[in-house]
Design a protein around this motif. Structure first.
Motif, mmCIF file in Angstrom:
data_model
loop_
_atom_site.group_PDB
_atom_site.id
_atom_site.type_symbol
_atom_site.label_atom_id
_atom_site.label_comp_id
_atom_site.label_asym_id
_atom_site.label_seq_id
_atom_site.Cartn_x
_atom_site.Cartn_y
_atom_site.Cartn_z
ATOM 1 N N UNK A 105 9.776 105.684 -9.235
ATOM 2 C CA UNK A 105 9.995 104.690 -8.189
ATOM 3 C C UNK A 105 8.656 104.131 -7.726
ATOM 4 N N UNK A 106 8.564 102.792 -7.667
ATOM 5 C CA UNK A 106 7.365 102.103 -7.190
ATOM 6 C C UNK A 106 6.123 102.422 -8.034
ATOM 7 N N UNK A 233 11.074 94.392 -20.173
ATOM 8 C CA UNK A 233 10.108 95.308 -19.578
ATOM 9 C C UNK A 233 10.356 95.316 -18.077
ATOM 10 N N UNK A 234 10.472 96.503 -17.478
ATOM 11 C CA UNK A 234 10.821 96.576 -16.062
ATOM 12 C C UNK A 234 10.316 97.874 -15.448
ATOM 13 N N UNK A 235 10.395 97.925 -14.144
ATOM 14 C CA UNK A 235 10.123 99.159 -13.398
ATOM 15 C C UNK A 235 11.104 99.211 -12.240
ATOM 16 N N UNK A 236 11.205 100.357 -11.587
ATOM 17 C CA UNK A 236 12.077 100.515 -10.436
ATOM 18 C C UNK A 236 11.245 100.461 -9.159
ATOM 19 N N UNK A 237 11.692 99.653 -8.204
ATOM 20 C CA UNK A 237 11.026 99.563 -6.908
ATOM 21 C C UNK A 237 12.050 99.886 -5.827
ATOM 22 N N UNK A 244 23.107 94.628 0.538
ATOM 23 C CA UNK A 244 24.032 94.306 -0.548
ATOM 24 C C UNK A 244 24.331 95.509 -1.428
ATOM 25 N N UNK A 245 23.344 96.398 -1.595
ATOM 26 C CA UNK A 245 23.486 97.565 -2.465
ATOM 27 C C UNK A 245 23.082 98.815 -1.684
ATOM 28 N N UNK A 246 23.862 99.205 -0.688
ATOM 29 C CA UNK A 246 23.431 100.269 0.229
ATOM 30 C C UNK A 246 23.269 101.632 -0.414
ATOM 31 N N UNK A 247 23.936 101.899 -1.527
ATOM 32 C CA UNK A 247 23.872 103.228 -2.131
ATOM 33 C C UNK A 247 22.790 103.355 -3.188
ATOM 34 N N UNK A 248 22.145 102.280 -3.569
ATOM 35 C CA UNK A 248 21.179 102.330 -4.663
ATOM 36 C C UNK A 248 19.797 102.764 -4.185
ATOM 37 N N UNK A 250 17.109 102.031 -5.947
ATOM 38 C CA UNK A 250 16.090 101.106 -6.417
ATOM 39 C C UNK A 250 16.643 99.760 -6.838
ATOM 40 N N UNK A 251 15.745 98.795 -6.816
ATOM 41 C CA UNK A 251 15.933 97.506 -7.460
ATOM 42 C C UNK A 251 15.215 97.557 -8.809
#
Length: 287
Positions: A105-106, A233-237, A244-248, A250-251
């Motif tokens: 994360x981040x 290519x991505x990462x989680x932040x 909108x996505x209260x249970x997640x 990360x984006x």
């Protein structure tokens, strides 16, 4: 204390639904000095981020924690978090719920890194920038979406773009998901997905270390009937849309890679044909 395995709260990259689905179990034990140790028992490859929400805390020295507090920690297994006792004569105690995601994360991506194109040197492919709708992510929690599709010939090899560890394989007859996909985690915490790969062409396994000269699989059939591969290519932040996505946790934040191109390093242009160039320095960048 009884071990519990927690199910991943869905994020933009859905995990496979069969035997290779990663799992994380969280155990707590009291150390001889009355510290409360949190241990991750991981069934899977790569890095994991665990989020814990504490329901109850007793005799805990961390003054910033209280019931309802949430903490996140990164782990590859083993002890990943510790609570110290306020009164050293008694153990620290806590009850909690937890969830997790497969990744860091981040993470801080290496913005200067140069990736190889995922096909053979000298091969020319049409590069197309996909939309979230074309990638099936219209209702996912994503930011700065970018996924490239490369149109190749049937049977062309698909290469890893960077050194990393294979952390997930979906499809290929191993799972119930479609769009045969390989996910590789890199040293800077980014991940690369390679999808639409050919059935029966898998050349790697979860846990393998791959380099830019590693063949992952072969080009598969694309939705338009041609052959090729789709890469991202991505990462989680930290979740930037909690309303909108209260249970997640990360984006999924997408990155536009800098590739080695025929005239030097640069980014791709949508709808342009591009020839892959591979240099010794590119192959040895992370040795």
């Amino acid at each position: 204390m009884k071990k519990t395995f927690f199910t991943l709260i869905a994020c933009a990259s859905a995990l496979c639904a069969a035997a290779q689905t990663p799992r994380v179990g969280i155990d707590t034990t009291v150390a001889p000095d009355n510290r409360l140790l949190f241990t991750a028992d991981i069934d899977g490859c790569g890095t994991f981020t665990v989020r814990m929400t504490f329901d109850r805390l007793e005799n805990v020295a961390a003054t910033e924690l209280e019931a309802g507090s949430t903490v996140t920690a990164t782990t590859r297994g083993g002890v990943f978090y510790t609570l110290l006792p306020r009164d050293a004569a008694r153990p620290a105690e806590a009850t909690f719920t937890a969830d997790w995601l497969q990744g860091t994360l981040d993470a801080r991506p290496d913005a200067d890194f140069v990736y190889r194109l995922p096909f053979a040197a000298g091969t020319t492919a049409l590069a197309t920038a996909l939309t979230p709708a074309e990638a099936g992510l219209m209702h996912a929690n994503v930011a700065d979406f970018r996924m490239w599709q490369f149109t190749l010939a049937a049977g062309d090899d698909v290469y890893a773009m960077r050194r990393g560890q294979v952390i997930r394989i979906e499809g290929f007859g191993l799972t119930r998901t479609g769009g045969n996909t390989i996910v590789v985690e890199h040293a800077d915490g980014t991940q690369a997905s390679y999808t639409m790969l050919a059935e029966g062409s898998l050349q790697v396994a979860c846990g393998d270390t791959v380099t830019p000269d590693t063949v992952l699989a072969r080009a598969g059939q694309l939705p338009d009937g041609h052959y090729g591969v789709q890469v991202a290519l991505y990462r989680y932040v930290t979740n930037c849309k909690p309303h909108l996505f209260p249970q997640m946790i990360a984006t999924t934040a997408y990155l536009d890679p800098t590739f080695m191109l025929p005239i030097g390093k640069g980014t791709l242009r949508d709808g342009k044909r591009i020839k892959a160039r591979v240099t010794r320095s590119l192959l040895q960048a992370e040795e």
